[in-house]
Design an enzyme around this catalytic site. Structure first.
Site, mmCIF file in Angstrom:
data_model
loop_
_atom_site.group_PDB
_atom_site.id
_atom_site.type_symbol
_atom_site.label_atom_id
_atom_site.label_comp_id
_atom_site.label_asym_id
_atom_site.label_seq_id
_atom_site.Cartn_x
_atom_site.Cartn_y
_atom_site.Cartn_z
ATOM 1 C CB SER A 18 -0.907 0.031 1.226
ATOM 2 O OG SER A 18 -1.721 -1.108 1.266
HETATM 3 N N1 SAH Z 1 -0.489 -4.824 4.048
HETATM 4 C C1 SAH Z 1 0.210 -5.137 2.819
HETATM 5 C C2 SAH Z 1 -0.582 -4.838 1.583
HETATM 6 C C3 SAH Z 1 -1.505 -5.925 1.333
HETATM 7 S S1 SAH Z 1 -2.203 -6.110 -0.258
HETATM 8 C C4 SAH Z 1 1.551 -4.462 2.768
HETATM 9 O O1 SAH Z 1 1.862 -3.662 3.653
HETATM 10 O O2 SAH Z 1 2.328 -4.783 1.869
HETATM 11 C C5 SAH Z 1 -3.513 -7.227 0.210
HETATM 12 C C6 SAH Z 1 -3.057 -8.630 0.547
HETATM 13 O O3 SAH Z 1 -4.209 -9.310 1.017
HETATM 14 C C7 SAH Z 1 -2.536 -9.415 -0.642
HETATM 15 O O4 SAH Z 1 -1.234 -9.873 -0.381
HETATM 16 C C8 SAH Z 1 -3.533 -10.576 -0.774
HETATM 17 O O5 SAH Z 1 -2.932 -11.798 -1.167
HETATM 18 C C9 SAH Z 1 -4.089 -10.672 0.642
HETATM 19 N N2 SAH Z 1 -5.411 -11.291 0.762
HETATM 20 C C10 SAH Z 1 -6.515 -11.141 -0.014
HETATM 21 N N3 SAH Z 1 -7.542 -11.870 0.463
HETATM 22 C C11 SAH Z 1 -7.083 -12.513 1.577
HETATM 23 C C12 SAH Z 1 -7.675 -13.428 2.505
HETATM 24 N N4 SAH Z 1 -8.946 -13.824 2.403
HETATM 25 N N5 SAH Z 1 -6.915 -13.878 3.521
HETATM 26 C C13 SAH Z 1 -5.609 -13.487 3.660
HETATM 27 N N6 SAH Z 1 -4.991 -12.633 2.801
HETATM 28 C C14 SAH Z 1 -5.718 -12.144 1.776
#
Ligand code: SAH
Length: 205
Positions: A52
């Protein structure tokens, strides 16, 4: 980054600002992407996912209004950067990522930095971590449709906040849920929170 992208744009929570000053964002990216680490936007991290934008990480962290002694749940570890920032603002972080490869890289980066109060789990984060509940804050970094999963709401400690991007008919908003109240914070764009059944579809079953 902290002065121009964060303080200059309304982030006031000192705990979040100090954490963002301290946590080296580039360490959560492969070396060939280090020059993009502090830019004012999301950065691609592989597996179709992004880290993000700094302002969003700061905003979501601030919205939890952490005091330092909480256990916090993050759903969507991605690069691990958000978990790293949270880990400097509270006592303990449990973070869940559905992509094993991303979870492994995040775990390594957090370990190398010595952030030993973070537990990275692989799996569907929509169910939260009932064995570690209640949480003094929950941050969901992927967009839910309509409303956040009920299981996550149920894992909040009294007075604690859940921050989550929510998709609705006309767009997507970052929302804060606390004590049964919902507040709309800012329009955002996140990758979707993938439901459990999606794994079966992706694998062609
Ligand atoms: N917080 C992260 C950004 C995350 S992007 C950072 O600082 O880099 C969103 C993430 O959520 C992705 O890696 C995706 O694979 C994960 N995601 C999506 N649905 C999910 C679920 N149901 N359970 C766990 N992770 C999930």
């Amino acid at each position: 980054m902290v002065e121009r992208q964060l303080r200059g744009r309304g982030i006031e929570d000192e705990r979040a600002l100090t954490a963002m000053e301290e946590v080296p964002r580039e360490r959560f990216l492969p070396p060939d992407q280090w020059r993009d680490a502090y830019r004012d936007g999301a950065v691609y991290i592989g597996e179709g996912q992004t880290m993000s934008q700094p302002w969003i990480v700061a905003c979501m962290t601030s919205l939890l209004e952490l005091k330092g002694d909480e256990r916090v749940l993050e759903v969507g570890t991605g690069s691990g950067y958000g978990a790293g920032v949270l880990s400097r603002c509270c006592a303990e972080v449990v973070t869940i990522e559905r992509h094993a490869a991303l979870a492994e890289r995040a775990r390594e980066a957090l370990e190398e930095l010595g952030y030993d109060n973070v537990e990275v789990r692989v799996g569907d984060g929509a169910g939260g971590a009932p064995d570690r509940a209640p949480f003094g804050g929950i941050s969901v970094t992927a967009a839910a449709t309509g409303e956040p999963p009920r299981e996550l709401m149920d894992q909040l400690a009294p007075g604690a906040a859940l921050v989550c991007p929510v998709r609705h008919a006309h767009g997507e908003d970052l929302m804060r849920f606390r004590e049964g109240r919902a507040e709309r914070v800012v329009p955002v764009r996140f990758v979707p929170l993938v439901p459990d059944e999606a794994d079966a579809e992706e694998e062609g079953r």
